[in-house]
Design a protein around this motif. Structure first.
Motif, PDB file in Angstrom:
ATOM      1  N   LEU A   1       0.893  -1.223  -0.032  1.00  0.00           N
ATOM      2  CA  LEU A   1      -0.270   0.067   0.335  1.00  0.00           C
ATOM      3  C   LEU A   1       0.765   1.296  -0.182  1.00  0.00           C
ATOM      4  O   LEU A   1       0.924   2.084  -0.648  1.00  0.00           O
ATOM      5  CB  LEU A   1      -0.784   0.246   1.520  1.00  0.00           C
ATOM      6  N   LEU A   2       1.601   1.355   1.105  1.00  0.00           N
ATOM      7  CA  LEU A   2       3.255   2.497   0.895  1.00  0.00           C
ATOM      8  C   LEU A   2       3.569   2.943  -0.009  1.00  0.00           C
ATOM      9  O   LEU A   2       3.712   3.913  -0.815  1.00  0.00           O
ATOM     10  CB  LEU A   2       3.794   2.442   2.111  1.00  0.00           C
ATOM     11  N   GLY A   3       4.027   1.576  -1.251  1.00  0.00           N
ATOM     12  CA  GLY A   3       4.349   1.344  -2.078  1.00  0.00           C
ATOM     13  C   GLY A   3       3.251   2.252  -3.469  1.00  0.00           C
ATOM     14  O   GLY A   3       3.767   3.346  -4.363  1.00  0.00           O
ATOM     15  N   LEU A   4       1.708   1.193  -3.622  1.00  0.00           N
ATOM     16  CA  LEU A   4       1.383   2.244  -4.217  1.00  0.00           C
ATOM     17  C   LEU A   4       0.822   3.635  -4.267  1.00  0.00           C
ATOM     18  O   LEU A   4       0.946   4.568  -5.425  1.00  0.00           O
ATOM     19  CB  LEU A   4      -0.018   1.248  -4.331  1.00  0.00           C
ATOM     20  N   GLY A   5       1.189   4.026  -2.658  1.00  0.00           N
ATOM     21  CA  GLY A   5       0.487   5.586  -2.776  1.00  0.00           C
ATOM     22  C   GLY A   5       1.517   6.139  -3.292  1.00  0.00           C
ATOM     23  O   GLY A   5       1.308   7.542  -4.092  1.00  0.00           O
ATOM     24  N   PHE A   6       2.278   5.496  -3.145  1.00  0.00           N
ATOM     25  CA  PHE A   6       4.179   7.072  -4.120  1.00  0.00           C
ATOM     26  C   PHE A   6       3.293   7.605  -5.309  1.00  0.00           C
ATOM     27  O   PHE A   6       3.032   8.628  -5.776  1.00  0.00           O
ATOM     28  CB  PHE A   6       5.324   6.250  -3.546  1.00  0.00           C
ATOM     29  N   PHE A   7       2.880   5.970  -5.866  1.00  0.00           N
ATOM     30  CA  PHE A   7       2.651   6.431  -7.674  1.00  0.00           C
ATOM     31  C   PHE A   7       1.194   7.252  -8.052  1.00  0.00           C
ATOM     32  O   PHE A   7       1.408   8.010  -8.597  1.00  0.00           O
ATOM     33  CB  PHE A   7       3.101   4.255  -7.467  1.00  0.00           C
ATOM     34  N   VAL A   8       0.450   6.886  -6.620  1.00  0.00           N
ATOM     35  CA  VAL A   8      -0.687   7.289  -6.734  1.00  0.00           C
ATOM     36  C   VAL A   8      -0.076   9.043  -6.584  1.00  0.00           C
ATOM     37  O   VAL A   8      -0.982  10.044  -7.093  1.00  0.00           O
ATOM     38  CB  VAL A   8      -1.431   7.451  -5.985  1.00  0.00           C
ATOM     39  N   ALA A   9       0.568   9.170  -6.112  1.00  0.00           N
ATOM     40  CA  ALA A   9       1.076  10.943  -5.485  1.00  0.00           C
ATOM     41  C   ALA A   9       1.200  11.316  -6.622  1.00  0.00           C
ATOM     42  O   ALA A   9       1.779  12.432  -7.180  1.00  0.00           O
ATOM     43  CB  ALA A   9       1.925  11.051  -3.989  1.00  0.00           C
TER      44      ALA A   9
ATOM     45  N   TRP B   1       1.739  15.480 -10.599  1.00  0.00           N
ATOM     46  CA  TRP B   1       1.846  15.278 -12.601  1.00  0.00           C
ATOM     47  C   TRP B   1       0.789  16.202 -13.418  1.00  0.00           C
ATOM     48  O   TRP B   1       1.041  16.834 -13.878  1.00  0.00           O
ATOM     49  CB  TRP B   1       2.016  14.327 -12.963  1.00  0.00           C
ATOM     50  N   SER B   2      -0.955  15.351 -12.673  1.00  0.00           N
ATOM     51  CA  SER B   2      -1.458  15.683 -13.377  1.00  0.00           C
ATOM     52  C   SER B   2      -2.108  17.161 -13.360  1.00  0.00           C
ATOM     53  O   SER B   2      -2.800  17.924 -14.190  1.00  0.00           O
ATOM     54  CB  SER B   2      -3.040  14.574 -13.542  1.00  0.00           C
ATOM     55  N   ILE B   3      -2.236  17.512 -12.120  1.00  0.00           N
ATOM     56  CA  ILE B   3      -1.541  19.156 -11.769  1.00  0.00           C
ATOM     57  C   ILE B   3      -1.543  20.039 -12.250  1.00  0.00           C
ATOM     58  O   ILE B   3      -1.575  20.474 -12.911  1.00  0.00           O
ATOM     59  CB  ILE B   3      -2.237  19.175 -10.238  1.00  0.00           C
TER      60      ILE B   3
END
Length: 281
Positions: A38-46, A51-53
């Motif tokens: 979950l922590l690893g995926l959380g960084f990619f999501v952030a 990037w999108s913003i």
């Protein structure tokens, strides 16, 4: 004097009886597998969110940085219209071809250097010298020697990987426990038996980990090799996209390299755990 009786359970302080609570943020404290994922995926999501913003919000011009949506559209176009899967296949073949060639020659030499100090004294200065030479500096010479074909690209990866593997394997083998070696001699083992039954089995997990790390470096060398004089591969696509200022395709190519490298790294880790399960005990 009679032995002193143990105090009753009621006399034990609550602080001593209570189990020690583990704190997840304490130094060197392990975390569960689910939390790690979950922590690893959380960084990619952030990362994708920022990037999108930055791109969709108009803070960065699309000429300098494409948005995630544009990047995905360009990536789909590469596969659907430009046969990008062939470029990916060529890059993967070059990485593993050059890396395997380096590993087959470097691992035995590294074992010999770690085992016999005379061999180490003979090879180590030259190998250490070559380890600091950038593989990209050899490209003009390799083009003269091997042309613009596949051999030139394999040799770039070979040069970038070979000397690193040699020294790291030599250090791993040379760090064997002396008590195990002495015990083997005490049991009547000869020099060949020491190498085959003590040094190599003991260093095998470390050698496998070395190969996993150097494989990651090989991915950086292949892009350098493909940027010059190449008509195929991910690096060639990135060069063409740079000429067209197509940052979406450039970013997509970089991400494809990262995904393939990550998958190969996880596969290497799983193989190492399966082959050397006893090393984690």
């Amino acid at each position: 004097m009679p032995p002193r009786a143990a105090p009753p359970a009621s006399a034990v302080s609550p602080q001593a009886a209570a189990p020690v609570r583990r704190r997840s943020l304490a130094p060197l404290e392990p975390i569960g597998g689910r939390a790690r994922v979950l922590l690893g995926l959380g960084f990619f999501v952030a990362f994708v969110l920022v990037w999108s913003i930055a791109t969709l919000g108009g803070f960065v011009p699309p000429t300098f940085l494409a948005s995630p949506v544009t990047m995905l559209k360009e990536g789909w176009m590469l596969f659907a219209e430009f046969g990008f899967i062939g470029d990916v296949g060529m890059t993967v073949w070059r990485v593993f071809g050059g890396f395997l060639l380096a590993a087959v020659l470097a691992v035995p030499l590294g074992i010999a250097m770690g085992t016999w100090k005379a061999v180490e004294a003979f090879f180590e200065p030259f190998v250490s010298f070559c380890r600091y030479l950038p593989a990209s500096a050899f490209i003009p010479l390799l083009i003269l020697w091997a042309g613009l074909g596949e051999m030139q690209k394999l040799l770039v990866i070979f040069i970038g990987s070979f000397f690193q593997i040699v020294l790291m394997v030599a250090v791993t083998v040379g760090g064997a426990r002396r008590d195990l070696v002495e015990a083997a001699y005490t049991l009547g083992a000869k020099s060949r038996g020491i190498v085959a039954r003590v040094l190599i089995p003991g260093a095998a997990p470390g050698i496998a980990e070395t190969l996993r790390l150097v494989l990651g470096w090989a991915w950086t060398y292949v892009i350098v090799a493909e940027l010059i004089g190449s008509s195929s591969g991910i690096g060639h696509m990135i060069t063409d996209s740079q000429a067209l200022l197509n940052t979406g395709q450039i970013i997509f190519g970089i991400i494809v390299i990262g995904v393939i490298g990550l998958v190969s790294d996880f596969a290497f880790k799983a193989l190492n755990r399966r082959m050397f399960a006893w090393a984690a005990l």
